[in-house]
Design a protein around this motif. Structure first.
Motif, PDB file in Angstrom:
ATOM      1  N   HIS A  17     -68.563  24.211   6.799  1.00 20.11           N
ATOM      2  CA  HIS A  17     -69.123  24.590   8.095  1.00 20.11           C
ATOM      3  C   HIS A  17     -68.991  23.493   9.145  1.00 20.11           C
ATOM      4  CE1 HIS A  17     -71.848  27.416   5.599  1.00 20.11           C
ATOM      5  NE2 HIS A  17     -70.688  27.987   5.876  1.00 20.11           N
ATOM      6  N   HIS A  18     -69.164  22.220   8.736  1.00 18.44           N
ATOM      7  CA  HIS A  18     -69.127  21.113   9.691  1.00 18.44           C
ATOM      8  C   HIS A  18     -68.100  20.046   9.327  1.00 18.44           C
ATOM      9  CE1 HIS A  18     -73.266  22.768   9.963  1.00 18.44           C
ATOM     10  NE2 HIS A  18     -73.002  22.694  11.240  1.00 18.44           N
ATOM     11  N   LEU A  19     -67.421  20.213   8.192  1.00 16.77           N
ATOM     12  CA  LEU A  19     -66.524  19.194   7.646  1.00 16.77           C
ATOM     13  C   LEU A  19     -67.230  17.852   7.516  1.00 16.77           C
ATOM     14  CD1 LEU A  19     -63.000  19.976   9.152  1.00 16.77           C
ATOM     15  CD2 LEU A  19     -63.921  20.585   6.910  1.00 16.77           C
ATOM     16  N   LEU A  20     -68.479  17.927   7.065  1.00 15.07           N
ATOM     17  CA  LEU A  20     -69.250  16.739   6.727  1.00 15.07           C
ATOM     18  C   LEU A  20     -69.447  16.718   5.214  1.00 15.07           C
ATOM     19  CD1 LEU A  20     -71.957  16.758   9.550  1.00 15.07           C
ATOM     20  CD2 LEU A  20     -70.103  15.101   9.246  1.00 15.07           C
ATOM     21  N   PRO A  21     -69.551  15.529   4.640  1.00 17.02           N
ATOM     22  CA  PRO A  21     -69.663  15.440   3.183  1.00 17.02           C
ATOM     23  C   PRO A  21     -71.016  15.905   2.659  1.00 17.02           C
ATOM     24  CG  PRO A  21     -69.032  13.319   4.144  1.00 17.02           C
ATOM     25  CD  PRO A  21     -69.398  14.222   5.272  1.00 17.02           C
ATOM     26  N   PHE A  22     -70.982  16.401   1.424  1.00 12.24           N
ATOM     27  CA  PHE A  22     -72.199  16.531   0.630  1.00 12.24           C
ATOM     28  C   PHE A  22     -71.881  15.976  -0.748  1.00 12.24           C
ATOM     29  CE2 PHE A  22     -70.197  20.713   0.051  1.00 12.24           C
ATOM     30  CZ  PHE A  22     -70.439  21.062  -1.268  1.00 12.24           C
ATOM     31  N   ALA A  23     -72.870  15.381  -1.364  1.00  8.90           N
ATOM     32  CA  ALA A  23     -72.635  14.709  -2.643  1.00  8.90           C
ATOM     33  C   ALA A  23     -73.890  14.783  -3.490  1.00  8.90           C
ATOM     34  CB  ALA A  23     -72.251  13.248  -2.412  1.00  8.90           C
ATOM     35  N   GLY A  24     -73.685  14.743  -4.784  1.00  6.47           N
ATOM     36  CA  GLY A  24     -74.818  14.790  -5.697  1.00  6.47           C
ATOM     37  C   GLY A  24     -74.367  14.807  -7.134  1.00  6.47           C
ATOM     38  N   TYR A  25     -75.133  15.540  -7.935  1.00  9.82           N
ATOM     39  CA  TYR A  25     -74.894  15.598  -9.369  1.00  9.82           C
ATOM     40  C   TYR A  25     -74.757  17.039  -9.828  1.00  9.82           C
ATOM     41  CZ  TYR A  25     -76.222  10.725  -9.422  1.00  9.82           C
ATOM     42  OH  TYR A  25     -76.264   9.376  -9.193  1.00  9.82           O
ATOM     43  N   ALA A  26     -73.807  17.252 -10.724  1.00 13.47           N
ATOM     44  CA  ALA A  26     -73.657  18.527 -11.404  1.00 13.47           C
ATOM     45  C   ALA A  26     -74.163  18.345 -12.830  1.00 13.47           C
ATOM     46  CB  ALA A  26     -72.193  18.963 -11.422  1.00 13.47           C
ATOM     47  N   HIS A  27     -74.912  19.331 -13.295  1.00 13.83           N
ATOM     48  CA  HIS A  27     -75.401  19.359 -14.666  1.00 13.83           C
ATOM     49  C   HIS A  27     -74.874  20.660 -15.270  1.00 13.83           C
ATOM     50  CE1 HIS A  27     -78.098  16.271 -13.126  1.00 13.83           C
ATOM     51  NE2 HIS A  27     -78.538  17.146 -12.239  1.00 13.83           N
ATOM     52  N   ILE A  28     -74.176  20.569 -16.403  1.00 10.40           N
ATOM     53  CA  ILE A  28     -73.527  21.732 -16.995  1.00 10.40           C
ATOM     54  C   ILE A  28     -73.979  21.909 -18.441  1.00 10.40           C
ATOM     55  CG2 ILE A  28     -71.304  22.732 -17.689  1.00 10.40           C
ATOM     56  CD1 ILE A  28     -70.010  21.136 -15.409  1.00 10.40           C
ATOM     57  N   ALA A  29     -74.260  23.163 -18.799  1.00  5.96           N
ATOM     58  CA  ALA A  29     -74.557  23.506 -20.191  1.00  5.96           C
ATOM     59  C   ALA A  29     -73.782  24.768 -20.529  1.00  5.96           C
ATOM     60  CB  ALA A  29     -76.048  23.736 -20.390  1.00  5.96           C
ATOM     61  N   TYR A  30     -73.305  24.837 -21.771  1.00  5.54           N
ATOM     62  CA  TYR A  30     -72.721  26.096 -22.236  1.00  5.54           C
ATOM     63  C   TYR A  30     -73.070  26.295 -23.706  1.00  5.54           C
ATOM     64  CZ  TYR A  30     -68.642  23.639 -24.303  1.00  5.54           C
ATOM     65  OH  TYR A  30     -67.820  22.827 -25.043  1.00  5.54           O
ATOM     66  N   LEU A  31     -73.169  27.565 -24.070  1.00  5.16           N
ATOM     67  CA  LEU A  31     -73.418  27.956 -25.455  1.00  5.16           C
ATOM     68  C   LEU A  31     -72.064  28.279 -26.072  1.00  5.16           C
ATOM     69  CD1 LEU A  31     -76.433  30.361 -24.831  1.00  5.16           C
ATOM     70  CD2 LEU A  31     -76.535  28.034 -25.756  1.00  5.16           C
ATOM     71  N   PRO A  32     -71.561  27.417 -26.954  1.00  5.60           N
ATOM     72  CA  PRO A  32     -70.218  27.634 -27.470  1.00  5.60           C
ATOM     73  C   PRO A  32     -70.135  28.850 -28.380  1.00  5.60           C
ATOM     74  CG  PRO A  32     -71.130  25.556 -28.278  1.00  5.60           C
ATOM     75  CD  PRO A  32     -72.173  26.218 -27.456  1.00  5.60           C
TER      76      PRO A  32
END
Length: 195
Positions: free
Chosen positions: A87-102
């Motif tokens: 929308h503004h071509l400004l950065p956003f940053a943070g953390y991704a947390h991922i879980a999966y049931l194999p």
């Protein structure tokens, strides 16, 4: 599709002129090329196959530990990412947390951050980014469920408008067995460190 660095540099030069600056002054003379190089990095995921890192799977029943079938989720927390708000071509940053049931397959843990990196290196919105990560994992490996929690700070919130420097945005994308809130409550708590 590679970023057209020459075209980006020309647009940045025009932008500098449009805001009343002199692109020839010493501090700005190299700015168009610098921005072009930065954009080539920021948008390197455009056109790249996000599922490619998940192509090499490990069989759970015939793999390195055949007698060890996972009974619960595989989780990877605190995957650092950065993206550009479309929308503004400004950065956003943070953390991704991922879980999966194999199901029958798992992937090397290093593949999951690569999926995040590819999808984040595009003009994005956080909500779609989480959904794309979940879809890529669910569509590429045998899972019974996938959960993606993103927690990010957006410069369009911290630097402009309401200017809320401490605000962060949390989104959740879920697939399969983890789509039900009750089924994912424990995993959300473990992923976000609130268990």
């Amino acid at each position: 599709m590679a970023v057209d660095r020459e075209r980006v540099a020309a647009v940045v030069r025009d932008l500098l002129e449009a805001i009343g600056e002199d692109p020839e002054r010493p501090g700005l003379k190299q700015t168009p090329q610098r921005v072009a190089e930065a954009y080539a990095e920021f948008f390197s995921g455009v056109g790249e196959d996000a599922g490619a890192p998940l192509e090499r799977t490990i069989s759970v029943s015939r793999g390195p530990a055949p007698g060890t079938l996972p009974s619960g989720a595989v989780m990877l927390r605190d995957i650092r990412f950065r993206s550009m708000c479309e929308h503004h071509l400004l950065p956003f940053a943070g953390y991704a947390h991922i879980a999966y049931l194999p199901g029958e397959q798992v992937v090397g843990l290093g593949a999951l951050p690569r999926v995040v990196d590819i999808l984040a290196a595009r003009p994005q919105v956080q909500e779609r980014l989480g959904e794309q990560i979940a879809d890529t994992i669910a569509g590429s490996i045998d899972t019974r469920g996938v959960l993606v929690v993103l927690d990010a700070s957006h410069q369009c919130v911290t630097m402009r408008g309401g200017r809320q420097p401490d605000a962060s945005t949390v989104t959740i994308a879920a697939r399969g067995e983890l789509s039900e809130p009750a089924a994912r409550a424990e995993i959300v708590a473990l992923l976000t460190g609130h268990a």
